[in-house]
Design a protein around this motif. Structure first.
Motif, PDB file in Angstrom:
ATOM      1  N   ARG A  95      29.854   6.434  60.988  1.00  8.24           N
ATOM      2  CA  ARG A  95      29.125   7.350  61.965  1.00  8.24           C
ATOM      3  C   ARG A  95      29.255   6.909  63.377  1.00  8.24           C
ATOM      4  O   ARG A  95      29.501   7.351  64.199  1.00  8.24           O
ATOM      5  CB  ARG A  95      27.578   7.520  61.432  1.00  8.24           C
ATOM      6  N   LYS A  96      29.181   5.487  63.386  1.00  6.47           N
ATOM      7  CA  LYS A  96      29.274   5.050  64.810  1.00  6.47           C
ATOM      8  C   LYS A  96      30.793   5.140  65.340  1.00  6.47           C
ATOM      9  O   LYS A  96      31.140   5.511  66.374  1.00  6.47           O
ATOM     10  CB  LYS A  96      29.133   3.422  64.521  1.00  6.47           C
ATOM     11  N   CYS A 119      32.882   7.678  64.731  1.00  9.02           N
ATOM     12  CA  CYS A 119      33.044   9.131  64.983  1.00  9.02           C
ATOM     13  C   CYS A 119      32.219   9.225  66.359  1.00  9.02           C
ATOM     14  O   CYS A 119      32.510  10.228  67.271  1.00  9.02           O
ATOM     15  CB  CYS A 119      31.970  10.033  63.926  1.00  9.02           C
ATOM     16  N   GLU A 120      30.930   8.577  66.378  1.00  4.43           N
ATOM     17  CA  GLU A 120      30.149   8.619  67.925  1.00  4.43           C
ATOM     18  C   GLU A 120      30.908   8.215  68.989  1.00  4.43           C
ATOM     19  O   GLU A 120      30.863   8.658  70.169  1.00  4.43           O
ATOM     20  CB  GLU A 120      28.935   8.106  67.550  1.00  4.43           C
ATOM     21  N   GLU A 121      31.586   7.035  68.815  1.00  4.90           N
ATOM     22  CA  GLU A 121      32.279   6.405  69.689  1.00  4.90           C
ATOM     23  C   GLU A 121      33.586   7.296  70.236  1.00  4.90           C
ATOM     24  O   GLU A 121      33.850   7.448  71.482  1.00  4.90           O
ATOM     25  CB  GLU A 121      32.885   5.081  69.614  1.00  4.90           C
ATOM     26  N   LYS A 149      33.640  10.591  70.125  1.00  3.59           N
ATOM     27  CA  LYS A 149      32.973  11.647  71.139  1.00  3.59           C
ATOM     28  C   LYS A 149      32.487  11.145  72.455  1.00  3.59           C
ATOM     29  O   LYS A 149      32.968  11.796  73.513  1.00  3.59           O
ATOM     30  CB  LYS A 149      31.840  12.305  70.291  1.00  3.59           C
ATOM     31  N   ASN A 150      32.320  10.089  72.539  1.00  6.19           N
ATOM     32  CA  ASN A 150      31.979   9.304  73.944  1.00  6.19           C
ATOM     33  C   ASN A 150      32.986   8.947  74.921  1.00  6.19           C
ATOM     34  O   ASN A 150      32.965   9.213  76.081  1.00  6.19           O
ATOM     35  CB  ASN A 150      31.132   8.061  73.641  1.00  6.19           C
ATOM     36  N   THR A 163      28.401  12.351  56.352  1.00  4.27           N
ATOM     37  CA  THR A 163      28.108  13.314  57.392  1.00  4.27           C
ATOM     38  C   THR A 163      27.610  14.582  56.864  1.00  4.27           C
ATOM     39  O   THR A 163      28.212  14.963  55.440  1.00  4.27           O
ATOM     40  CB  THR A 163      29.092  13.428  58.246  1.00  4.27           C
ATOM     41  N   SER A 176      29.028  19.184  59.698  1.00  2.00           N
ATOM     42  CA  SER A 176      29.882  19.193  60.796  1.00  2.00           C
ATOM     43  C   SER A 176      31.119  20.304  60.586  1.00  2.00           C
ATOM     44  O   SER A 176      31.163  20.751  59.686  1.00  2.00           O
ATOM     45  CB  SER A 176      30.676  18.006  60.618  1.00  2.00           C
ATOM     46  N   TYR A 211      37.124   8.078  63.143  1.00  2.00           N
ATOM     47  CA  TYR A 211      36.700   6.568  62.761  1.00  2.00           C
ATOM     48  C   TYR A 211      37.828   5.875  62.932  1.00  2.00           C
ATOM     49  O   TYR A 211      37.766   4.487  63.646  1.00  2.00           O
ATOM     50  CB  TYR A 211      36.168   6.729  61.341  1.00  2.00           C
ATOM     51  N   SER A 259      38.731   5.224  66.507  1.00  2.00           N
ATOM     52  CA  SER A 259      37.806   4.208  67.176  1.00  2.00           C
ATOM     53  C   SER A 259      37.837   2.786  66.819  1.00  2.00           C
ATOM     54  O   SER A 259      38.017   1.924  67.864  1.00  2.00           O
ATOM     55  CB  SER A 259      36.372   4.660  66.910  1.00  2.00           C
TER      56      SER A 259
END
Length: 205
Positions: free
Chosen positions: A12-13, A15-17, A19-20, A181, A184, A195, A198
């Motif tokens: 999840r981290k 995927c979040e990074e 997005k960021n 997840t 989505s 993932y 990142s």
């Protein structure tokens, strides 16, 4: 080589990074829509693939473009083979698919090579994986140089065979992370790529 299987938090981290940091996802959405909307019309499908390839793979194609007519012919000649994968997911991958995957990979590798200029004839296995993913987004995974190396699938030789091996590895990973997840709009393979991107391409996690 041992394959890293992320736990839920790490996945999840990643995927979040993505997005960021990554702002090009709009082109993925546009290209996905175009390919879907014009499915069965190879000329328009080629245009849809071009939207993604000429942005996501700009670093490669700045040396010259591929020939859209050759890509259209490749799609026309292989449409029935492509349609076999279109609605499948990677969990259905089996050894019986290997020859068709290699055939598609090699044909697209030729169709997507730089067509003119000093870099004429230069080929990109990365572009091929992007095209395959857009054509069958639940079945074909994405890779790049660093991701392929991280999974022991570097494509300097026999790229079609290395891609088949990569598909097998990503199938195993997909089985482990499929419940990480929920709800989505993205395919599981797209999330796995985010993932990987990142972690291995940019080291954000």
């Amino acid at each position: 080589m041992p394959i890293n299987i992320p736990d839920r938090q790490e996945f999840r981290k990643g995927c979040e990074e993505f997005k960021n940091h990554e702002k090009r996802d709009a082109m993925y959405k546009v290209a996905t829509f175009l390919v879907s909307h014009f499915w069965g019309k190879p000329s328009d499908m080629a245009d849809g693939l071009g939207v993604l390839l000429l942005t996501w793979n700009q670093a490669f194609y700045r040396y010259g473009l591929f020939d859209f007519d050759k890509l259209e012919k490749c799609l026309t000649d292989n449409l029935s083979r492509i349609e076999n994968f279109r609605d499948r997911d990677i969990f259905t991958l089996s050894s019986s698919d290997n020859d068709d995957i290699k055939h598609l990979f090699d044909d697209l590798l030729k169709a997507l090579q730089i067509d003119s200029g000093k870099a004429q004839g230069r080929r990109s296995p990365v572009a091929v994986a992007k095209a395959l993913h857009l054509l069958a987004p639940k079945f074909f995974p994405l890779w790049d140089n660093k991701i392929a190396q991280a999974y022991g699938c570097y494509y300097n030789e026999n790229p079609a065979e290395r891609y088949v091996k990569f598909c097998e590895i990503i199938k195993d990973i997909a089985n482990e992370v499929k419940d990480y997840t929920s709800r989505s709009e993205k395919t599981l393979l797209k999330l796995i790529d985010e993932y990987n991107y990142s972690k291995y391409t940019y080291g954000w996690i």
